[in-house]
Design an enzyme around this catalytic site. Structure first.
Site, short mmCIF file in Angstrom:
data_model
loop_
_atom_site.label_atom_id
_atom_site.label_comp_id
_atom_site.label_asym_id
_atom_site.label_seq_id
_atom_site.Cartn_x
_atom_site.Cartn_y
_atom_site.Cartn_z
N LYS A 1 2.80 -12.43 -1.70
CA LYS A 1 2.48 -11.52 -0.59
C LYS A 1 1.77 -12.33 0.50
CE LYS A 1 1.61 -6.86 -2.50
NZ LYS A 1 0.56 -5.81 -2.69
N LYS B 1 1.55 -13.31 -6.09
CA LYS B 1 2.24 -12.06 -5.74
C LYS B 1 3.26 -12.26 -4.64
CE LYS B 1 -1.81 -9.05 -6.26
NZ LYS B 1 -2.55 -8.01 -5.49
N1 C2G Z 1 -1.77 2.75 -3.81
C1 C2G Z 1 -1.61 4.14 -3.86
N2 C2G Z 1 -0.76 4.73 -3.01
C2 C2G Z 1 -0.06 4.01 -2.11
C3 C2G Z 1 -0.23 2.61 -2.04
C4 C2G Z 1 -1.10 2.00 -2.92
O1 C2G Z 1 -2.26 4.82 -4.68
N3 C2G Z 1 0.79 4.66 -1.27
C5 C2G Z 1 -2.71 2.12 -4.76
C6 C2G Z 1 -2.03 1.13 -5.70
O2 C2G Z 1 -1.42 1.81 -6.79
C7 C2G Z 1 -3.21 0.27 -6.13
C8 C2G Z 1 -4.10 0.27 -4.87
O3 C2G Z 1 -3.68 1.38 -4.06
O4 C2G Z 1 -3.91 0.91 -7.18
C9 C2G Z 1 -3.96 -1.00 -4.07
O5 C2G Z 1 -2.59 -1.17 -3.75
P1 C2G Z 1 -2.07 -2.64 -3.37
O6 C2G Z 1 -2.96 -3.21 -2.33
O7 C2G Z 1 -0.58 -2.57 -3.14
O8 C2G Z 1 -2.37 -3.42 -4.73
P2 C2G Z 1 -1.36 -4.33 -5.57
O9 C2G Z 1 -0.70 -5.30 -4.66
O10 C2G Z 1 -0.55 -3.41 -6.39
O11 C2G Z 1 -2.37 -5.20 -6.46
O12 C2G Z 1 -4.28 -6.96 -10.41
C10 C2G Z 1 -3.75 -5.81 -9.80
C11 C2G Z 1 -3.21 -6.11 -8.43
O13 C2G Z 1 -4.16 -6.82 -7.65
C12 C2G Z 1 -2.80 -4.83 -7.72
#
Ligand code: C2G
Length: 129
Positions: free
Chosen positions: A47, A45
């Site tokens: 990240k 990712k």
């Molecule tokens: N999320 C949310 N609102 C936000 C930020 C995040 O609802 N303002 C949700 C995202 O949609 C996700 C969860 O919180 O469902 C975790 O977000 P992230 O840590 O950014 O996850 P991500 O990097 O998108 O990883 O295999 C799937 C990936 O691991 C998802």
């Protein structure tokens, strides 16, 4: 017992994540959260997490809606996770809308609206001001 699973990085945990986890738990009785490992985040990712996997795991485990935390080490593990844990529902934020529809062969797939006004990127920008 209806089991729900979701995946994420959850770095700089914020209320948008908690909103998602709360709604995910409302879809069943038992919520599994697969947290991306440091290696997965960096390699797949691009990240760089502020908190390590262990620290993020500690934080997410402390959330009342969460029943189990497991590591997310690959994009491919979702099908085996759903089978292994006998998951009924996969849920994730709608920023991933459609990306995991292949799981519909194994469980219900739900995309929930994100909390629009907050993101880790925004937090980091604000802190630099
Ligand atoms: N999320 C949310 N609102 C936000 C930020 C995040 O609802 N303002 C949700 C995202 O949609 C996700 C969860 O919180 O469902 C975790 O977000 P992230 O840590 O950014 O996850 P991500 O990097 O998108 O990883 O295999 C799937 C990936 O691991 C998802």
């Amino acid at each position: 017992m209806k089991k729900v699973i979701t995946y994420g990085t959850f770095d700089l945990l914020h209320y948008g994540h908690v909103n998602l986890l709360q709604r995910a738990k409302e879809l069943g009785d038992y919520l599994i959260v697969a947290i991306s490992t440091d290696e997965f985040n960096w390699n797949m990712k691009q990240k760089k997490c502020y908190f390590s996997y262990e620290e993020r795991k500690r934080l997410v485990e402390a959330i009342r809606y969460v029943d189990l935390v497991i590591p997310e080490e690959s994009w491919e593990q979702k099908v085996s996770d759903v089978k292994e844990f006998k998951v009924d529902t996969f849920v994730i934020g709608d920023d991933w809308e459609g990306k995991f529809d292949f799981l519909k062969d194994y469980c219900e797939v739900v995309y929930l609206p994100r909390t629009p006004e907050i993101s880790t990127t925004q937090i980091k920008k604000d802190l630099k001001k």
